[in-house]
Structures are given as structure tokens and as C-alpha cells.
Design a protein around this motif. Sequence first.
Motif, mmCIF file in Angstrom:
data_model
loop_
_atom_site.group_PDB
_atom_site.id
_atom_site.type_symbol
_atom_site.label_atom_id
_atom_site.label_comp_id
_atom_site.label_asym_id
_atom_site.label_seq_id
_atom_site.Cartn_x
_atom_site.Cartn_y
_atom_site.Cartn_z
ATOM 1 N N LEU A 36 4.760 -1.697 5.245
ATOM 2 C CA LEU A 36 4.234 -3.048 5.459
ATOM 3 C C LEU A 36 2.715 -3.039 5.538
ATOM 4 O O LEU A 36 2.030 -3.889 4.944
ATOM 5 C CB LEU A 36 4.838 -3.651 6.727
ATOM 6 C CG LEU A 36 4.416 -5.096 7.048
ATOM 7 C CD1 LEU A 36 4.905 -6.042 5.950
ATOM 8 C CD2 LEU A 36 4.983 -5.524 8.406
ATOM 9 N N ILE A 37 2.169 -2.066 6.288
ATOM 10 C CA ILE A 37 0.713 -1.990 6.430
ATOM 11 C C ILE A 37 0.057 -1.709 5.083
ATOM 12 O O ILE A 37 -0.948 -2.330 4.717
ATOM 13 C CB ILE A 37 0.348 -0.893 7.463
ATOM 14 C CG1 ILE A 37 0.855 -1.301 8.849
ATOM 15 C CG2 ILE A 37 -1.158 -0.651 7.483
ATOM 16 C CD1 ILE A 37 0.695 -0.225 9.903
ATOM 17 N N VAL A 38 0.632 -0.768 4.332
ATOM 18 C CA VAL A 38 0.068 -0.446 3.019
ATOM 19 C C VAL A 38 0.091 -1.672 2.098
ATOM 20 O O VAL A 38 -0.873 -1.953 1.383
ATOM 21 C CB VAL A 38 0.844 0.729 2.382
ATOM 22 C CG1 VAL A 38 0.414 0.929 0.930
ATOM 23 C CG2 VAL A 38 0.614 2.001 3.181
ATOM 24 N N PHE A 39 1.187 -2.442 2.131
ATOM 25 C CA PHE A 39 1.283 -3.646 1.292
ATOM 26 C C PHE A 39 0.192 -4.654 1.637
ATOM 27 O O PHE A 39 -0.498 -5.175 0.751
ATOM 28 C CB PHE A 39 2.661 -4.293 1.458
ATOM 29 C CG PHE A 39 2.747 -5.673 0.880
ATOM 30 C CD1 PHE A 39 2.789 -5.887 -0.498
ATOM 31 C CD2 PHE A 39 2.750 -6.796 1.716
ATOM 32 C CE1 PHE A 39 2.851 -7.155 -1.023
ATOM 33 C CE2 PHE A 39 2.807 -8.069 1.183
ATOM 34 C CZ PHE A 39 2.861 -8.246 -0.187
ATOM 35 N N TYR A 40 0.045 -4.922 2.960
ATOM 36 C CA TYR A 40 -0.977 -5.897 3.366
ATOM 37 C C TYR A 40 -2.375 -5.426 2.976
ATOM 38 O O TYR A 40 -3.205 -6.219 2.511
ATOM 39 C CB TYR A 40 -0.900 -6.147 4.867
ATOM 40 C CG TYR A 40 0.176 -7.132 5.268
ATOM 41 C CD1 TYR A 40 0.423 -8.266 4.507
ATOM 42 C CD2 TYR A 40 0.946 -6.944 6.411
ATOM 43 C CE1 TYR A 40 1.407 -9.174 4.867
ATOM 44 C CE2 TYR A 40 1.927 -7.837 6.787
ATOM 45 C CZ TYR A 40 2.157 -8.960 5.998
ATOM 46 O OH TYR A 40 3.118 -9.861 6.353
ATOM 47 N N VAL A 41 -2.642 -4.156 3.175
ATOM 48 C CA VAL A 41 -3.979 -3.643 2.844
ATOM 49 C C VAL A 41 -4.241 -3.758 1.348
ATOM 50 O O VAL A 41 -5.301 -4.226 0.917
ATOM 51 C CB VAL A 41 -4.126 -2.179 3.320
ATOM 52 C CG1 VAL A 41 -5.404 -1.571 2.761
ATOM 53 C CG2 VAL A 41 -4.121 -2.108 4.838
ATOM 54 N N LEU A 42 -3.273 -3.338 0.527
ATOM 55 C CA LEU A 42 -3.469 -3.392 -0.922
ATOM 56 C C LEU A 42 -3.560 -4.834 -1.431
ATOM 57 O O LEU A 42 -4.424 -5.166 -2.258
ATOM 58 C CB LEU A 42 -2.327 -2.661 -1.632
ATOM 59 C CG LEU A 42 -2.262 -1.147 -1.437
ATOM 60 C CD1 LEU A 42 -1.042 -0.574 -2.153
ATOM 61 C CD2 LEU A 42 -3.532 -0.486 -1.955
ATOM 62 N N PHE A 43 -2.694 -5.691 -0.936
ATOM 63 C CA PHE A 43 -2.653 -7.067 -1.448
ATOM 64 C C PHE A 43 -3.900 -7.852 -1.033
ATOM 65 O O PHE A 43 -4.604 -8.411 -1.868
ATOM 66 C CB PHE A 43 -1.395 -7.779 -0.932
ATOM 67 C CG PHE A 43 -1.232 -9.171 -1.485
ATOM 68 C CD1 PHE A 43 -0.670 -9.374 -2.729
ATOM 69 C CD2 PHE A 43 -1.650 -10.282 -0.761
ATOM 70 C CE1 PHE A 43 -0.530 -10.647 -3.243
ATOM 71 C CE2 PHE A 43 -1.511 -11.552 -1.265
ATOM 72 C CZ PHE A 43 -0.943 -11.740 -2.512
ATOM 73 N N ILE A 44 -4.156 -7.867 0.278
ATOM 74 C CA ILE A 44 -5.317 -8.632 0.750
ATOM 75 C C ILE A 44 -6.607 -8.012 0.235
ATOM 76 O O ILE A 44 -7.544 -8.710 -0.170
ATOM 77 C CB ILE A 44 -5.309 -8.705 2.289
ATOM 78 C CG1 ILE A 44 -4.052 -9.456 2.766
ATOM 79 C CG2 ILE A 44 -6.564 -9.387 2.808
ATOM 80 C CD1 ILE A 44 -3.889 -9.491 4.273
ATOM 81 N N GLY A 45 -6.662 -6.687 0.232
ATOM 82 C CA GLY A 45 -7.862 -6.028 -0.276
ATOM 83 C C GLY A 45 -8.086 -6.299 -1.745
ATOM 84 O O GLY A 45 -9.211 -6.568 -2.181
ATOM 85 N N GLY A 46 -7.009 -6.256 -2.556
ATOM 86 C CA GLY A 46 -7.147 -6.529 -3.988
ATOM 87 C C GLY A 46 -7.604 -7.949 -4.255
ATOM 88 O O GLY A 46 -8.496 -8.186 -5.081
ATOM 89 N N CYS A 47 -7.009 -8.926 -3.534
ATOM 90 C CA CYS A 47 -7.435 -10.321 -3.721
ATOM 91 C C CYS A 47 -8.870 -10.514 -3.272
ATOM 92 O O CYS A 47 -9.646 -11.242 -3.912
ATOM 93 C CB CYS A 47 -6.494 -11.252 -2.943
ATOM 94 S SG CYS A 47 -4.808 -11.324 -3.596
ATOM 95 N N GLY A 48 -9.230 -9.882 -2.153
ATOM 96 C CA GLY A 48 -10.602 -10.015 -1.668
ATOM 97 C C GLY A 48 -11.610 -9.439 -2.638
ATOM 98 O O GLY A 48 -12.658 -10.038 -2.895
ATOM 99 N N VAL A 49 -11.317 -8.254 -3.199
ATOM 100 C CA VAL A 49 -12.227 -7.651 -4.170
ATOM 101 C C VAL A 49 -12.368 -8.547 -5.407
ATOM 102 O O VAL A 49 -13.475 -8.743 -5.940
ATOM 103 C CB VAL A 49 -11.726 -6.243 -4.567
ATOM 104 C CG1 VAL A 49 -12.506 -5.720 -5.773
ATOM 105 C CG2 VAL A 49 -11.864 -5.286 -3.393
ATOM 106 N N ALA A 50 -11.251 -9.144 -5.863
ATOM 107 C CA ALA A 50 -11.290 -10.019 -7.042
ATOM 108 C C ALA A 50 -12.122 -11.267 -6.787
ATOM 109 O O ALA A 50 -12.871 -11.730 -7.662
ATOM 110 C CB ALA A 50 -9.869 -10.402 -7.463
#
Length: 1011
Positions: A36-50
Motif C-alpha cells: 500500500l505504501i509503495v503504491f501511494y508513493v509511486l502514484f502520488i509521486g508520479g502525478c506530482g512529477v508530471a
Amino acid sequence: MKQNFWDSTMGWVMNAVRSVFPPPRDVVRPSMLLPLIVFYVLFIGGCGVAVLGDWVMFTWLGAFGFLAIGVWVWWMDVCGYSGLRGWRRTAALWVRLCLLGMFVIVLAEPRMVRKDDSLAVVFVMDQSQSIGSEAQDNARQFMAKVAAGKPSRDDVGVVTFGGEAVVELAPSKIFPYEEGSVEYALQVRRDGTDLEKALSLAGAMLPGDKPGRIVLISDGVSTQGAYGDQLEELAGKKIPVDVLTVDYDYEKEVLIERLELPRAEMVKVGDTYKAVGIVWAANDGEGELTLLENGSVIAQEKVQYQKGKNRFEMPIYMRQAGYYEYSLSIQTAASEDSILQNNKAVSYLYLQGEGRTLLVVEPGGTQDDWVHIKRALEESERDVDVMNAFAFPDDPLALMPYDCVMFVNVGAEHFGEMRMSALKQAVNEYGVGFVMVGGQNSYGPGGYHRTTIEEILPVSMDVTQRKVLPKAALAIILHTCEFADGNTWGVRITKQAIKVLGGQDEVGVLVFDWEGGERWLFHLTPARNYPMLAKQLNGAQIGDMPSFAPTMRMALQGLKKSDASMKHMIIISDGDPSPAPKALLGQFVANKISVSTVAVFPHGTTTQEMKRIARVTGGRFYEPSDPNTLPSIFVKEAKTLRRSMIQEKTFVPEVSFPSPILDGIDTMPPLHGYTIVTPKPTSTVILDVPAKEDREPLLSTWRYGLGKTSAFTSDLSPRWANDWMEWAQYKAFVHQLVTDVARVKSQSQLRMQVMSNGGRGLILVEDYSTDGGFMELEADIDGPGENERIELTQVGPRRYEASFDLRGEGRYRVTVAGDRGGEIEKSFGGLMVAYSQEYKRLRANPIAMKEIAANTGGRELKGDEKASAIFDTEREAKRRSRPVFDWFLIVLACLVPLDVAFRRVQLDWTVVRGWIGLGREREVSRETFSTLLSRKKDVGALLSGDDEMLKARAAQKDLREVDEQGAKRVLESVGVGTEKQDEVDGPAGGETMSKLKARRQALREQQDNEG
């Protein structure tokens, strides 16, 4: 009570929570939070970087709140509710979390962002008359030079303007013009300068997703519109306007500012008054003034003028009431005057008197058509003027002296749309009466179908529902016309010819184009489909036809198939095509199809073939020197097909409705002909033609606007009304017919004066009523461009004023109306502008150009700049975005079946490996298999025969004891005694059973992982 309610509520809440988050079936360890933590980090981080990288933007950020659902998805998985084990369980969790992520992205409405720093430049080119041809050529060369050196990734567009603005070239990377060969395809009105429209159009053309720039090349003299607000809008959009001023200053110039005439209410018949001309000169000099009245010279004199304004007076004599149009011009030495267009001023004077009647007659027609009508009116003490149709005015104010206008057997081809519109306005707004008298050149046979005249009459020329008439067919062959706007003229005159035809008549058009060759633009089609046919004509591509024969042959075949009783063809050409064979012309003659030919600007002696075609087939040949006569030719030709609407028979008119026209008239002599028409629903039919079936209207009236119109479908001449010539009541009938529709004089207390003042029209109104109370006055201005309605402002006791833009040369008709005690009171006036306001400005306005550049952040150009000065400027990249949620919808659609597959589909990998040839084949021992089957039968027989087992099952006893005893017997039957059983039940046996159990558990987990 409260405690119980609280306990009940809390219990309900806890049950609800447990239903959503059920208790775990397995032990939940902190390490299980890792997915769950990995998913949130990857998803929110990817959207934020974009987002931070300006690659993607989201329209609705609130959608990211749905990510909280991921906690519930994770809890249901780690608690064992997925029903899966091993890697399948982990994969199913990730797929479902990805599903949630895609769902959130779709709800957030993602848009892909692009940055573009390529530049779009629009050149705005002034084409008004104040800029000389040499200056315009220099401006075009400057534009071509700059555009030729632009970077390949930048765009260039062109807007040309005068009194209006048009897009010559939309912003494009390709610039089609070269230095020395810049010619504009679109024309604009050159009698004005509208900087507001030009800047507005240029700003709208610039793409919103890249930096933009405008280059304005003008003299800065704006004769209409206010561009201040437009500059603010461009500055707000960060669109700078670079300006290049076209400078000029006329040192030698003479112009007439205006011609002043006495006010009409102050003029009396028989007196002499003065016309005043205001002349402005740049230097002292001399010239000759000429004053014309209704086209005739009434005064001419030499004058000496000084620098600045000069006032010259010339006498005018009011002989009788009526409409007078005056024109004042000045002629000087060529060296003293730079612009000739502004050497003229015009004005008019309307002197009201007793109402007159105007008879409009056919040019070259016989006097018998109208002379009896004129005599009858004059004997009734009415003043009558006779005018042939060519002299009919195109200004409704010129019809003000007439209480009634009568068309006497005159065809529509002699009137253009402006003349017809002038009559319509005179009837509708000024209350002038109108009568049409029948004959071979009136109504439908005269070409009035679908015209403005038909609109104001109480009858329609569409007779398709009235009577079965012979049908006609018309084919038109269009060849390219090699003069200015030649093909446009061809389309226009074809439309007018179609309008003349009846709804049931057929019409077809043939053309030659370079792609399809000779073809029907549209086959023979009923003329009632005019709107559809007009659209096809508007898109016609008319080429240079190589030969007459192919199109004539196609027209012949089409006309032969038609069931029309009258067939005709018109050819318009310059005479270039190859001749038509004699045999082909013979077929036209054999099928009674006449062909008329129109030679437009023919080449040399090439008209001989067109003359031959017309002569052999019984048609007519025309060779007009002026394209303006083409519409009348086509209308005349189309009229030949409407002769079937003329009914020449003897009948006695019957009274259908009482009217003042028939006062004192009890009986009428017979008539010998009439034209078929259809009465309009709200008209009044006074006389009709007796018939067994439908009764045809003979005399109809109705009210149109402020005026009244009448239609008499027979004539009042010896042709059809020969018996009426000696009728004692003939004079009374004609007089009462005119009196019934003639304008009724109403004395207005409003006095209006209209004059020009600094490029604007000024309306001055004085109220001469006895009460002198406040009135709300409105003025309708009808002139060049769009009509306008404005309110007048009271500037003093009984005085009202208003002003309006002068949109170029022409006539401005002004109608002022106000409510006085429940009655509408009107006053009519007007203004004539002899030349454009462009010719009143004798120098450029560089101050205005500097203001435009300063207010938008632009620069002043000198005209020698290179492309780098325009394009190599600091650019601010602009962002643009486009929706891409459909991409994520596709991913979401793919994840749904993948999620179902992980949770519901289990694969046997041994079988799969066998399919692809990776598994090892094993030989099955048939002997072992047979032994096992035999033992299975023995054990089954032993178990089924055990009485205690049957009793225990029947009594539902503890099956465990029975199963233990049965197991002992099974062991004994296979050779395992009690001793052996004891060994199994002992410590060693317990250890063995534990190992077997562990082995089975391991095998089960392996199968789950492989599945």
C-alpha cells in the motif's frame, strides 16, 4: 433511556464498521503495509512529477480524495478475503490498486500540456483610398521581404482592411507571396478606414497556444470605429502591435467640404434662394464652380479662393414643389489639386406641395399603354408625371413628391434591386401608394416573380395552386466570362433568371470545369427548389469551354426527356468554343427548342457562330457592352416562358367586395384579357374574373406598412380594355383607383435637418407643436453598410440632437419618429456624401500610430527592417493542453478483465508446459493401476458390509470411533497387524503422521503458487 440509546447507536456504528472492515482471518503484520505504501508513493509521486514538470495538468484535483479507498482494498486483501494465496494474492492486490489509480486519474480529467515558443505574426495592411498606390506597393514589398526571411517554424498571416477587414491569409508556415508579385485575392471597401475591425480580426486570428505579434501598416487615420478598447484587449493578451506609418502630406489641394441649401420649411415656390458651397484650399488660387440641379447645369462661374475655408453663394430658383438634387463641383489647374475625388458635394431639397402621380412606362413602348390613364387623371385635376423605367430613381426620398406611383405594362428587367427597394421603402415608410396595371410585361410574364415588387403587392405570381398551366423548361449553359468578377456575374444572372420562372417550370445549368469536363451542375429541376439550386450555383466552378457541341448535346437530351410544352436554352460565352454541327442545330429545330446566345466581351469576330445558333433555332442574339445589362437580358429571356400566364378571353368583371374605388359604378364593359395571379391571404379582392371553378382576382388591394398598394391584372389601354375607352365611368374608375391608394397627407410638427460634421452625420430636430412637451425621439438611419437606430437627446427647449458615423459615400436616409399623445409623428430627411471621408484627411496621423504601439508594447518601424527585427525577439512560450483521459480509459478497460482473470481463473502450469512442449512424459504402470483398483474394491466391500458403521451413521453417533475401528480392519486386511498399528500410534507413528501432514500442506501451497 439515554444510555440505552447511546449503546444502541454505538452498537449499530460498530456493526457498520465491522461490515466494511471485517476482522482478519490471518495474522496482520506491519510488513503487510508495504504494498500500500509503495503504491501511494509511486502514484502520488508520479502525478506530482508530471504536474510540476508541466507535462500534465488535472482539471479536478478533488478526485484524488478517492485514493482513500485503497486502504479498504488493502485491508480486504491482507485479512484473507481475496481467497487467494501466494503470488496470485499479491498480483491481484496490485491490479486492484492500479484500477483505483486509473479511476482517480480519469475522474481528475487529465490534460497533456505542451509549450510552444514559435511565433505567429499577422500583417495588417491598410487598403483605404487615402493611401496612394505607390505607398501600398511599398508596404506589400516590405511585408514580402520580412516574411521571406522568417524562421521556418514561425507562422505568418495577412489581414487587409479599409471600411471592413478580411482575412487574406490565415497564419501559416508557408508564405505564398514573393517580392514583386504580391496581389490580394480579396477586395475590401476602400471608402473608409476601420482600425478597430482590423485589429480585432488580427487578434482573433492569432493562435492562443503560441506567442503572437501584429505588424500594422497604415496611415493611422481611422474614419470609423473606436479602437481604444481593442488596444486594451490586445495588451491584456500580451500581443504587441508594431506599427509602420505610411506618411504623406498633400501640399497642393482644393476640396469642397459641403453644399448648404435653405431649409425646406422656409422655402416657397416662385422665390429665389442661395446655395452655399464651402471650399477649402491649401493655397490661394482660382477655379470654376458648377452647380447642377437634377443633372442640369443652372449656374457656372469663375472664382478666386484663398488659403483655408472659402464661402461661395450661387442662386437657385424654386419653380414648383418637388424633389431637387443639387451637385456642386470645382475645377482647378491640375498643378493646384492632388486629389480629384473630393472636388464635389451633393445635397437635396424636398419642397412639399400638392401630391403628384407618377406613371412608370416601358422604354420604347407604345403610348397607348398609358396615354389614356394620364388623360383621365389630368381631367380629374391630378398632376401627372410620365417616366420611363430607366429613369426611375434608386433613392426613396426622390419619390416623396408623389402620392402614388403606377407601373403601366413595364417589365422587371428595367429595374435593379436598388430601384425596387427604393419603391418598397417609399411605400412602407413614407406612405406612398403603388398600383400595378397589367399587360404582357406585368406580373409573372413581366418577370416580377420572387422580386421586391411582388413582396409589396397584394397578389403573388406563384400560380401553381391556382390553375393548371403549360410547363416550361429552361437550360442555361455557362461559359467562363473573361471580365472582372465575370463568373460571379454569371451566377448572379442565372439566379435572377430562375426567379422569374414559375414553381412548376424546370431549369437546369450546364458548365465546363477542368476536373469533370462538360457536366450538368444540376439537371432539369422544378424552379420552386430555388434555395437548393442557389447553393449549387454558389459553388460552381465555371471553366473555359472548348466546344459548344458537348454541352449543347447534353442539354438537348435533357430537354427532350422533359414533358414541358415550352423549351428554351440560353448560352452565355465569349464565342471561343468550337462551332456546333449543323445536324445538332437541326435537332434543336426539330424538337422546337429555341436557343438564345449572349456574347460577353467576345474575341474579335467570334460572335458569328453565336449569331448562327440563335438565328437557326429561332432564338435571339445579344452582345452587351456593359455587364450591368446582363441581368435584364436573362430576365427578358426567362420571361418568354411565362407567356402562358396571360389569358386573352372576353369577360365582364364581377364585384367581389364593395370598395370606394367602385363608388358610382354599377356596371362595367367587358375586358378581353388578364394575367393570372394568386391573391395573398390578407388582401382584399374587389373585382374578379368569373369562372366555373376558381375565380381569378382582377382588382386587389392591401396595406403595406404606411402605404397601400393595388393590383389590376388587366390593362387600361385599347389592347384588353378597348371597350373601356368610350366608357363614361373610365375617368372615375382611374381617379378613384389612384385616390384609394394615394398617400394621405399628415402635417408633422417636427422639423429636421441633417448635415455632415467632421466625419459624422449630425441630426437636428425642432418641435414646432403648440404644447412643446418632451418627446422621446428615435432616428432610423438607412445608408451604406448596416442600418442603425439611435435615440435623440434633448439639448434645449424643443431641440433634439443625435450623431452617427458616416460609413462612406452614398445616401443616408433618416426617419425620426416619436409618440405625441398616442399618435406616432414622423419627419423625413437625409444626407448625401459625395466622397469618402478618406479624401478629407490630407496628411497621415503618426501620433495615433505611436499610441497604438505604446499601449500594446509594440515598436515603431521605419520600413527598412529585416526579418530578424520582427521574428528574433524575446518570446514567452505559451502553454496549451488537450484532454487525454481517453488514454487512461483504455488502460482502465484493460485492467478490468485482468483483475477478473487473477481472481477467477486458475491455470494448471503442468498442462500449459505440456502444450508448449516443456513437460516430460511419464509412462503409466498398468499393473500398479490394476492392483490399486482391486484393493479399492476390496476395501469398499469391507466398509459397506460393516454393521456397526451402518448403525452409527443411522444413529448419528460419533463417527470418529467408528472410523478408527474401520481403519484397523482395513490395515489388517492389507496385512498390517495390531502390532504394526501400535507402532503407528506410538511416538514414532505420531512423528510420521506430522511429517505427512506437513508434506501435504507444502504440496497444497506449491499447487496454489503454480496455479
